[in-house]
Design a protein around this motif. Structure first.
Motif, PDB file in Angstrom:
ATOM      1  N   ARG A   1     -34.178  -6.575  10.297  1.00 30.27           N
ATOM      2  CA  ARG A   1     -35.343  -6.917  11.523  1.00 30.27           C
ATOM      3  C   ARG A   1     -35.729  -5.717  12.336  1.00 30.27           C
ATOM      4  NH1 ARG A   1     -37.498 -11.790  13.175  1.00 30.27           N
ATOM      5  NH2 ARG A   1     -38.020 -11.932  15.016  1.00 30.27           N
ATOM      6  N   LEU A   2     -34.526  -5.165  12.789  1.00 29.87           N
ATOM      7  CA  LEU A   2     -34.911  -4.037  13.843  1.00 29.87           C
ATOM      8  C   LEU A   2     -35.691  -2.792  12.973  1.00 29.87           C
ATOM      9  CD1 LEU A   2     -31.353  -3.702  15.637  1.00 29.87           C
ATOM     10  CD2 LEU A   2     -33.542  -4.761  16.511  1.00 29.87           C
ATOM     11  N   ARG A   3     -35.376  -2.563  11.719  1.00 34.93           N
ATOM     12  CA  ARG A   3     -36.182  -1.654  11.092  1.00 34.93           C
ATOM     13  C   ARG A   3     -37.722  -2.078  10.984  1.00 34.93           C
ATOM     14  NH1 ARG A   3     -35.211   2.228   6.490  1.00 34.93           N
ATOM     15  NH2 ARG A   3     -32.890   1.857   6.788  1.00 34.93           N
ATOM     16  N   ALA A   4     -37.841  -3.327  10.749  1.00 35.99           N
ATOM     17  CA  ALA A   4     -39.530  -3.803  10.617  1.00 35.99           C
ATOM     18  C   ALA A   4     -39.990  -3.457  12.037  1.00 35.99           C
ATOM     19  CB  ALA A   4     -39.257  -5.300  10.082  1.00 35.99           C
TER      20      ALA A   4
ATOM     21  N   ALA B   1     -39.260  -1.408  14.415  1.00 40.02           N
ATOM     22  CA  ALA B   1     -39.510   0.238  14.542  1.00 40.02           C
ATOM     23  C   ALA B   1     -40.618   0.728  13.730  1.00 40.02           C
ATOM     24  CB  ALA B   1     -38.356   0.983  14.205  1.00 40.02           C
ATOM     25  N   GLU B   2     -40.894   0.217  12.352  1.00 43.34           N
ATOM     26  CA  GLU B   2     -41.991   0.793  11.482  1.00 43.34           C
ATOM     27  C   GLU B   2     -43.349   0.268  12.065  1.00 43.34           C
ATOM     28  OE1 GLU B   2     -40.696  -0.846   7.600  1.00 43.34           O
ATOM     29  OE2 GLU B   2     -39.475   0.760   7.192  1.00 43.34           O
ATOM     30  N   ASN B   3     -43.154  -0.847  12.398  1.00 42.78           N
ATOM     31  CA  ASN B   3     -44.465  -1.592  13.073  1.00 42.78           C
ATOM     32  C   ASN B   3     -45.041  -0.828  14.180  1.00 42.78           C
ATOM     33  OD1 ASN B   3     -46.470  -3.569  13.158  1.00 42.78           O
ATOM     34  ND2 ASN B   3     -45.682  -4.135  15.167  1.00 42.78           N
ATOM     35  N   LEU B   4     -44.125  -0.248  15.224  1.00 46.15           N
ATOM     36  CA  LEU B   4     -44.127   0.376  16.321  1.00 46.15           C
ATOM     37  C   LEU B   4     -44.836   1.875  16.011  1.00 46.15           C
ATOM     38  CD1 LEU B   4     -44.631   0.555  19.271  1.00 46.15           C
ATOM     39  CD2 LEU B   4     -42.181   1.059  19.501  1.00 46.15           C
ATOM     40  N   ALA B   5     -44.055   2.529  15.111  1.00 41.90           N
ATOM     41  CA  ALA B   5     -44.307   3.799  14.581  1.00 41.90           C
ATOM     42  C   ALA B   5     -45.768   4.087  14.040  1.00 41.90           C
ATOM     43  CB  ALA B   5     -43.169   4.355  13.719  1.00 41.90           C
TER      44      ALA B   5
ATOM     45  N   THR C   1     -41.558  -9.150  20.613  1.00 39.54           N
ATOM     46  CA  THR C   1     -41.743  -9.770  19.387  1.00 39.54           C
ATOM     47  C   THR C   1     -40.254  -9.868  18.542  1.00 39.54           C
ATOM     48  OG1 THR C   1     -43.973  -8.789  19.514  1.00 39.54           O
ATOM     49  CG2 THR C   1     -42.974  -9.366  17.186  1.00 39.54           C
ATOM     50  N   TYR C   2     -39.469  -8.756  18.519  1.00 40.22           N
ATOM     51  CA  TYR C   2     -38.292  -8.745  17.684  1.00 40.22           C
ATOM     52  C   TYR C   2     -37.250  -8.868  18.327  1.00 40.22           C
ATOM     53  CZ  TYR C   2     -41.412  -6.651  14.276  1.00 40.22           C
ATOM     54  OH  TYR C   2     -42.808  -6.419  13.581  1.00 40.22           O
ATOM     55  N   VAL C   3     -37.453  -9.582  19.689  1.00 46.45           N
ATOM     56  CA  VAL C   3     -35.930  -9.801  20.429  1.00 46.45           C
ATOM     57  C   VAL C   3     -34.982  -8.847  20.158  1.00 46.45           C
ATOM     58  CG1 VAL C   3     -34.399 -11.995  21.023  1.00 46.45           C
ATOM     59  CG2 VAL C   3     -36.550 -12.106  19.675  1.00 46.45           C
ATOM     60  N   ALA C   4     -35.429  -7.428  20.655  1.00 47.29           N
ATOM     61  CA  ALA C   4     -34.331  -6.345  20.598  1.00 47.29           C
ATOM     62  C   ALA C   4     -33.902  -6.196  21.878  1.00 47.29           C
ATOM     63  CB  ALA C   4     -35.151  -5.139  20.139  1.00 47.29           C
TER      64      ALA C   4
END
Length: 530
Positions: free
Chosen positions: A50-53, A55-59, A87-90
């Motif tokens: 989920r965190l990768r998704a 990070a990829e969306n922001l990048a 959005t991703y509850v990080a």
């Protein structure tokens, strides 16, 4: 006798329960560690994707790419990490330059600080997911490079989430751990109770301390009694052999228990008697020149035989005394018969003197003297041993009183013997002659023939009667066997004693029929191994 129970001592069931609780607590500790590790692995796997998704969306956001490519960092750039965090509850979201310097973010790391890129290969243009140090917090993070339109890395986006604390993870796993502990405790209590009942049934209801006390008492008892004790299981293995038993059987102490009886260095006759599973009373064995009396009982448990227990008693000295007593008793009976005979003869001579028949009295005295001299000469010409000769002369008179002629074979030749051998020969000769005279009288015979000789170092004693002979397969040498009437108490000992005396000297005694019973005893001059 069962040892006294101590009130402060924990019972067998209690000990098993405590052991089960300790095992369960150890298992719970191990399970907790495994559960925490599994929780970490599961958290890393599920949250990492989920965190990768995120990070990829922001990048991939065009605005972020443009600002980083132009190396412009306006205040509005902070909007994008905050939006991604919601959005991703990080726990934290960072935007950094290509060297890892933070330019905007929502985490504890300050702007201008550096991201933890020690294990990451994101600067080579590849996405990476793993554990990082987020300003002192252990976190799972996804790091994605920001690629410009020209294809070079112009920045890094990191989306991270801190691992839960150990307490939080234990609280989350507590329901499962408590369920496991409760179920294990219930099974442990039930298993301990069943196991304790099984062991109590197998140990006759004794606690371990009582079993230990009984074992100590048994060892002390086996070492203190003079009689030997041998216990043999149904499989032929020796379970108990006391020190006295080892000594009587000629075995080294402490080497027999646990071994198969067939593997021990014992004579076949001894091994066969010990392996037999029937009850035995006063069986006589010859072991290394000793006379051993054996009694054996079967051991039963719940109606099933589980082995045998035999007791061994050394009766060597008793046999020697019995042999000596038998010889003395024989001489006593002979002297009593001679007293009766001489009394009659003296009465005859006294009557002749009163009648003044002096010539007739002289003839009677002369005849008696010649008869005595003839008997003595016939014996002493063939027997040089004084004790054996005296016994044989007395037996001649005793047999004559019963109307039996006791004859010494002309081939007899017996030299002077050692004291012990002379006593044993006297015992054997006296008992064989007494039995021969009895058998001859019962059958209406007339004489008994005795032959004494020495063949090398072996003395041969042979007594032949003119009786009815010995029945086939008759156990004439077994203690208690007799052909006398049932009220003849104490019978059935003479021939058994003869056999024991012969076997004690490593000799033998046998019997066969030849116009009557012929007993032949062989006594070595010096005893050898039994």
């Amino acid at each position: 006798m069962r040892p006294g129970r101590s009130r402060a001592r924990v019972s067998l069931a209690g000990q098993f329960l405590v052991l089960q609780l300790v095992v369960l607590l150890l298992a719970l500790a191990v399970t907790s560690v495994v559960s925490v590790r599994q929780s970490d692995a599961e958290f890393s796997d599920t949250r990492g994707a989920r965190l990768r998704a995120g990070a990829e969306n922001l990048a991939g956001n065009p605005a972020v790419r443009t600002l980083l490519a132009e190396d412009r960092v306006p205040a509005s750039l902070a909007y994008y990490p905050a939006q991604t965090q919601r959005t991703y509850v990080a726990s934290s979201v960072y935007v950094a330059r290509a060297d890892g310097t933070v330019v905007a973010g929502t985490g504890p790391a300050p702007v201008g600080g550096a991201l933890d890129l020690s294990s990451s290969d994101v600067r080579q243009g590849r996405s990476w997911t793993g554990d990082v140090d987020d300003d002192g917090r252990r976190s799972i993070a996804a790091q994605v490079p920001v690629i410009s339109n020209q294809g070079r890395v112009v920045g890094i986006v990191m989306v991270a989430e801190a691992y839960p604390s150990l307490g939080q993870r234990l609280v989350a796993a507590a329901p499962d751990l408590l369920s496991f502990l409760g179920l294990g405790l219930a099974l442990g209590v039930a298993g301990s109770w069943l196991l304790a009942r099984l062991i109590k049934r197998r140990t006759r209801g004794l606690e371990p301390a009582e079993i230990g006390a009984l074992a100590d008492q048994r060892e002390a008892l086996l070492h203190s009694i003079r009689e030997g004790v041998v216990a043999v299981g149904n499989d032929g293995a020796v379970t108990v052999m006391s020190d006295s038993a080892c000594e009587l059987l000629g075995l080294p102490e402490g080497t027999a228990e646990g071994r198969q009886l067939a593997a021990l260095p014992l004579a076949d006759s001894v091994r066969d008697v010990l392996l037999d599973d029937s009850d035995v009373r006063d069986a006589v064995l010859m072991v290394a020149g000793r006379v051993i009396v054996l009694n054996r009982n079967r051991v039963l448990h719940e109606g099933r035989q589980v082995g045998t227990v035999a007791t061994l008693r050394d009766r060597t000295e008793l046999l020697a005394m019995q042999s000596e007593l038998a010889a003395r008793e024989s001489v006593t009976r002979t002297l009593r018969a001679q007293t009766h005979e001489f009394s009659n003869q003296l009465h005859t001579i006294s009557g002749l003197l009163q009648l003044e028949e002096y010539d007739e009295a002289s003839r009677v005295i002369g005849a008696l003297s010649r008869r005595r001299a003839e008997i003595s000469r016939q014996v002493t010409d063939h027997v040089d041993d004084p004790s054996v000769a005296a016994l044989l002369i007395a037996k001649v008179s005793l047999a004559a009183e019963r109307g039996i002629g006791l004859v010494l074979d002309d081939l007899s030749a017996l030299p002077r013997l050692e004291h012990e051998l002379s006593a044993d020969v006297g015992t054997v000769l006296g008992n064989l002659v007494d039995n021969a005279v009895d058998a001859t009288v019962d059958a209406g015979g007339s004489r008994v023939v005795v032959r004494l000789s020495r063949d090398g170092d072996v003395v041969l004693v042979q007594v032949a009667d003119t009786g009815a002979g010995v029945p086939e397969d008759a156990a004439v040498f077994e203690r208690g066997y007799t052909t006398k009437p049932g009220d003849a108490s104490g019978r059935g000992v003479g021939l058994a004693l003869v056999q024991l005396v012969c076997e004690r000297r490593s000799g033998s005694v046998s019997v066969h029929n030849d116009g009557g019973a012929v007993f032949t005893a062989r006594l070595p001059q010096r005893p050898g191994p039994a």
